[in-house]
Design a protein around this motif. Structure first.
Motif, mmCIF file in Angstrom:
data_model
loop_
_atom_site.group_PDB
_atom_site.id
_atom_site.type_symbol
_atom_site.label_atom_id
_atom_site.label_comp_id
_atom_site.label_asym_id
_atom_site.label_seq_id
_atom_site.Cartn_x
_atom_site.Cartn_y
_atom_site.Cartn_z
ATOM 1 N N ASN A 72 -13.281 -40.582 -22.985
ATOM 2 C CA ASN A 72 -14.738 -40.530 -22.960
ATOM 3 C C ASN A 72 -15.343 -41.289 -24.145
ATOM 4 O O ASN A 72 -14.997 -41.047 -25.300
ATOM 5 N N GLU A 73 -16.254 -42.210 -23.845
ATOM 6 C CA GLU A 73 -17.061 -42.931 -24.840
ATOM 7 C C GLU A 73 -16.207 -43.605 -25.916
ATOM 8 O O GLU A 73 -16.568 -43.623 -27.090
ATOM 9 N N CYS A 74 -15.098 -44.155 -25.518
ATOM 10 C CA CYS A 74 -14.225 -44.857 -26.461
ATOM 11 C C CYS A 74 -14.461 -46.370 -26.354
ATOM 12 O O CYS A 74 -15.255 -46.826 -25.532
ATOM 13 N N PRO A 75 -13.782 -47.175 -27.186
ATOM 14 C CA PRO A 75 -14.121 -48.611 -27.271
ATOM 15 C C PRO A 75 -13.683 -49.446 -26.071
ATOM 16 O O PRO A 75 -12.851 -50.354 -26.181
ATOM 17 N N SER A 76 -14.261 -49.158 -24.924
ATOM 18 C CA SER A 76 -14.025 -49.999 -23.741
ATOM 19 C C SER A 76 -14.789 -51.313 -23.835
ATOM 20 O O SER A 76 -14.610 -52.190 -22.998
ATOM 21 N N TRP A 77 -15.600 -51.449 -24.886
ATOM 22 C CA TRP A 77 -16.307 -52.701 -25.156
ATOM 23 C C TRP A 77 -15.465 -53.629 -26.011
ATOM 24 O O TRP A 77 -15.837 -54.782 -26.250
ATOM 25 N N SER A 78 -14.294 -53.163 -26.465
ATOM 26 C CA SER A 78 -13.487 -53.905 -27.433
ATOM 27 C C SER A 78 -12.300 -54.578 -26.760
ATOM 28 O O SER A 78 -11.625 -53.985 -25.904
ATOM 29 N N GLU A 79 -12.001 -55.795 -27.166
ATOM 30 C CA GLU A 79 -10.804 -56.474 -26.663
ATOM 31 C C GLU A 79 -9.544 -55.713 -27.063
ATOM 32 O O GLU A 79 -8.568 -55.668 -26.315
ATOM 33 N N ASP A 80 -9.558 -55.116 -28.255
ATOM 34 C CA ASP A 80 -8.400 -54.356 -28.705
ATOM 35 C C ASP A 80 -8.218 -53.070 -27.901
ATOM 36 O O ASP A 80 -7.093 -52.587 -27.738
ATOM 37 N N GLY A 81 -9.317 -52.512 -27.408
ATOM 38 C CA GLY A 81 -9.226 -51.280 -26.646
ATOM 39 C C GLY A 81 -8.784 -51.476 -25.208
ATOM 40 O O GLY A 81 -8.208 -50.568 -24.613
ATOM 41 N N ARG A 82 -9.012 -52.656 -24.656
ATOM 42 C CA ARG A 82 -8.740 -52.896 -23.243
ATOM 43 C C ARG A 82 -7.286 -52.605 -22.840
ATOM 44 O O ARG A 82 -7.052 -51.945 -21.812
ATOM 45 N N PRO A 83 -6.269 -53.050 -23.605
ATOM 46 C CA PRO A 83 -4.894 -52.751 -23.182
ATOM 47 C C PRO A 83 -4.598 -51.256 -23.097
ATOM 48 O O PRO A 83 -3.788 -50.824 -22.269
ATOM 49 N N VAL A 84 -5.248 -50.474 -23.947
ATOM 50 C CA VAL A 84 -5.024 -49.027 -23.919
ATOM 51 C C VAL A 84 -5.628 -48.434 -22.650
ATOM 52 O O VAL A 84 -5.010 -47.591 -21.977
ATOM 53 N N TYR A 85 -6.842 -48.850 -22.311
ATOM 54 C CA TYR A 85 -7.446 -48.398 -21.059
ATOM 55 C C TYR A 85 -6.561 -48.772 -19.872
ATOM 56 O O TYR A 85 -6.329 -47.959 -18.967
ATOM 57 N N ALA A 86 -6.067 -49.998 -19.874
ATOM 58 C CA ALA A 86 -5.225 -50.448 -18.769
ATOM 59 C C ALA A 86 -3.959 -49.591 -18.666
ATOM 60 O O ALA A 86 -3.529 -49.224 -17.565
ATOM 61 N N LYS A 87 -3.379 -49.252 -19.814
ATOM 62 C CA LYS A 87 -2.139 -48.475 -19.813
ATOM 63 C C LYS A 87 -2.377 -47.054 -19.322
ATOM 64 O O LYS A 87 -1.622 -46.534 -18.489
ATOM 65 N N LEU A 88 -3.428 -46.403 -19.823
ATOM 66 C CA LEU A 88 -3.672 -45.011 -19.438
ATOM 67 C C LEU A 88 -4.131 -44.901 -17.986
ATOM 68 O O LEU A 88 -3.692 -44.003 -17.256
ATOM 69 N N LEU A 89 -5.013 -45.796 -17.553
ATOM 70 C CA LEU A 89 -5.441 -45.773 -16.154
ATOM 71 C C LEU A 89 -4.273 -46.110 -15.233
ATOM 72 O O LEU A 89 -4.148 -45.546 -14.135
ATOM 73 N N GLY A 90 -3.421 -47.023 -15.693
ATOM 74 C CA GLY A 90 -2.233 -47.350 -14.911
ATOM 75 C C GLY A 90 -1.309 -46.155 -14.762
ATOM 76 O O GLY A 90 -0.723 -45.935 -13.692
ATOM 77 N N ARG A 91 -1.161 -45.371 -15.833
ATOM 78 C CA ARG A 91 -0.319 -44.182 -15.733
ATOM 79 C C ARG A 91 -0.888 -43.195 -14.721
ATOM 80 O O ARG A 91 -0.137 -42.585 -13.937
ATOM 81 N N ASP B 200 -22.217 -53.639 -22.500
ATOM 82 C CA ASP B 200 -21.219 -54.454 -23.190
ATOM 83 C C ASP B 200 -19.797 -54.140 -22.762
ATOM 84 O O ASP B 200 -18.846 -54.651 -23.345
ATOM 85 N N ASP B 201 -19.628 -53.319 -21.769
ATOM 86 C CA ASP B 201 -18.297 -52.846 -21.405
ATOM 87 C C ASP B 201 -17.425 -53.981 -20.855
ATOM 88 O O ASP B 201 -17.908 -54.848 -20.133
ATOM 89 N N GLN B 202 -16.125 -53.925 -21.189
ATOM 90 C CA GLN B 202 -15.206 -54.968 -20.759
ATOM 91 C C GLN B 202 -14.096 -54.463 -19.849
ATOM 92 O O GLN B 202 -13.156 -55.203 -19.554
ATOM 93 N N CYS B 203 -14.193 -53.234 -19.378
ATOM 94 C CA CYS B 203 -13.072 -52.646 -18.638
ATOM 95 C C CYS B 203 -13.441 -52.135 -17.251
ATOM 96 O O CYS B 203 -12.621 -51.464 -16.608
ATOM 97 N N PHE B 204 -14.638 -52.400 -16.770
ATOM 98 C CA PHE B 204 -15.041 -51.871 -15.473
ATOM 99 C C PHE B 204 -14.139 -52.370 -14.340
ATOM 100 O O PHE B 204 -14.021 -51.711 -13.298
ATOM 101 N N ASP B 205 -13.516 -53.518 -14.522
ATOM 102 C CA ASP B 205 -12.633 -54.036 -13.482
ATOM 103 C C ASP B 205 -11.360 -53.201 -13.333
ATOM 104 O O ASP B 205 -10.651 -53.313 -12.323
#
Length: 554
Positions: free
Chosen positions: A373-392, A411-416
């Motif tokens: 919740n409300e974490c850095p999904s706007w950050s390039e550094d945060g994107r791989p973590v979102y991808a990993k957790l959503l993938g799990r 500004d979000d970068q992870c909606f895809d």
């Protein structure tokens, strides 16, 4: 552990809830504790949060719980539904399991002779490396203790470790059943019943550990839906062990910007819910859980988001029965980028997600899994973590959509990466006025569509305003019940009548709750509470409750 059905009939299960011996140790390293030297000079309720009691209110440190139980010889499995935040479990003075992270079920196992056994649990509610998922700045107070129920299971040579039930086809009444097991024999009889009707009886070959999958049809079963929440009870017997699970025949999907249940689009109207109470902390007495669900139903909610951690199993049982759709998410609140990208944190999140899904996947009411919740999904550094957790989440359960609540949709970068786009926003409260609310909601929708996600459902996952209970003035100013009621009326009217793009609403929040003692946050929270609730911390309705009820029940 209180459930709305009995998960076991054959297995020997002892309920360990009650009053345990207790010792508060304070600022002590768990590795320095000698159990024989402990002086258990107090008592503590289990389940319960020790720092919600008068004697230990607000204290952070190590505590020790102890109880004794008579058991027969065999494999002993201590099952905990939640301990905050870190714990070490001992059996007759011997450590058998460490666990970090609250709100999820885990177990500790050992072999033992029959007779009286002493169970000791060291519990630590401090923030630090032992429990990387909990942080002091979170906008809720992290209570500590054995916050949910405890059971002792005595296991035989063949034991069921998990039971998963997925709907393959509502139309054909077809389900897939997966049975995880551990075995000390090469084969065992397997039977499966549903609603008291025999479905299967056979002998199966067993590995030391593994899983059994069967596809079955239950032609008599009626589908589960919010309007008609029909439930079935599946019973699996493997050798001398058994497992029972409730489930509902239903299919969750997304289509044309809507979440669908059994192919029918639904608009989600509901609230966020914290499991917090001034007297009980994170522990949820049965009467409180029942009252919360009654208020959700009275409001006309068809949706609730568990904020910001997995909900109590009894609450989920009642949502199954009431047809209330649930978003279940892993613990988190505005982790900084440097924390989000720490490998130890990512591993802890993955373990937490595994436990969340294992404990709750058979609840038909859960339609969404969420993370961060409300974490850095706007950050390039945060994107791989979102991808990993959503993938799990998708690896563990491909039958439900996944999402997260974005702090800044613009500004979000992870909606895809998600199936459902969710945005938290507070127009009229942290910025702008009441008149600015419709335009801001429309601006978020336009941004999501411009990024190429017009086909995805869009949920306003948080929106609201603070209101000090009982406070009003002639001007209807900020912090008054009048202002909160006017803001939520504006939000609901626009989402339900002023546009057709937003397919879900989660008002922040159902009830007021204690916030962190972190000074920067506490100074923004009158009475030390996040008071954006429709009801106060004791569940007494504010004016906004009636405003929301009128609109949700139209």
């Amino acid at each position: 552990m209180v459930r709305r059905f009995s998960p076991h009939v054959l297995r020997t299960v002892t309920d360990l809830d009650g009053v345990w011996d207790f010792a508060y140790l304070g600022d002590v390293d768990p590795d320095d504790v000698a159990l024989d030297d402990l002086a258990f000079d107090d008592a503590m309720a289990v389940p319960g949060c020790f720092d919600a009691t008068p004697a230990y209110a607000g204290r952070r440190g190590l505590a020790a719980y102890r109880t004794r139980v008579l058991t027969r010889a065999g494999r002993q499995r201590l099952v905990f539904d939640g301990v905050q935040h870190w714990c070490r479990v001992y059996w007759n003075g011997r450590p058998i399991r460490d666990h970090a992270g609250g709100f999820t079920r885990f177990w500790a196992e050992t072999d033992a002779q029959g007779g009286e056994a002493e169970i000791t649990v060291l519990v630590d509610n401090r923030f630090g490396d032992r429990s990387p998922l909990h942080m002091e700045h979170f906008d809720w107070y992290h209570f500590g203790g054995i916050s949910r129920g405890v059971e002792l299971h005595v296991l035989d040579g063949v034991r069921i470790d998990g039971l998963e039930i997925d709907t393959l086809s509502v139309a054909e009444r077809r389900i897939e059943v997966r049975i995880g097991y551990t075995a000390e024999t090469a084969s065992a009889p397997l039977t499966i019943e549903c609603d008291g009707r025999a479905l299967l009886a056979e002998s199966v070959d067993l590995d030391p550990s593994g899983s059994i999958t069967r596809t079955l049809e239950i032609p008599w079963a009626a589908p589960w839906s919010p309007a008609d929440p029909n439930l079935s009870l599946l019973t699996v017997t493997l050798g001398e062990d058994d497992q029972r699970e409730r489930f509902g025949l239903r299919e969750i999907a997304t289509a044309n910007g809507r979440i669908t249940v059994n192919g029918e689009p639904v608009r989600l109207l509901g609230v966020n819910r914290h499991e917090l109470h001034p007297q009980f902390g994170h522990t949820q007495p049965e009467s409180l859980v029942v009252a919360d669900v009654q208020q959700l139903r009275d409001l006309g909610c068809n949706f609730v988001r568990g904020s910001h951690y997995p909900m109590d199993p009894l609450f989920l049982d009642l949502c199954d029965e009431s047809g209330i759709l649930v978003w279940s998410e892993s613990i988190g609140w505005q982790y900084p980028v440097e924390h989000l990208t720490d490998p130890a944190f990512v591993d802890a999140q993955l373990a937490h997600i595994d436990e969340m899904v294992a404990a709750a996947r058979n609840h038909p009411s859960i339609i969404l899994w969420g993370v961060l919740n409300e974490c850095p999904s706007w950050s390039e550094d945060g994107r791989p973590v979102y991808a990993k957790l959503l993938g799990r989440l998708r690896e563990l359960d491909a039958t439900r959509p996944v999402t997260y609540a974005s702090l800044n949709a613009h500004d979000d970068q992870c909606f895809d990466l998600v199936d459902v786009v969710s945005a938290n926003t507070y127009p009229g409260w942290y910025f702008g006025g009441l008149a600015d609310i419709p335009a801001e909601l429309d601006r978020i929708a336009a941004r999501v569509d411009a990024l190429g996600h017009a086909d995805k459902p869009l949920i306003i996952s948080e929106i609201g305003a603070g209101a000090v209970p009982g406070w009003n003035d002639a001007g209807g100013s900020l912090w008054t019940e009048d202002y909160q009621a006017a803001l939520l009326a504006t939000v609901i009217d626009h989402i339900t009548e002023g546009q057709d793009r937003i397919s879900g609403l989660g008002i922040w929040v159902m009830g007021d709750f204690t916030t962190t003692e972190h000074r920067e946050m506490a100074l923004k929270r009158p009475r030390g509470l996040n008071d954006k609730g429709l009801v106060d911390e004791y569940r007494r309705p504010k004016q906004s409750y009636r405003v929301v009820r009128e609109r949700f029940r139209r």
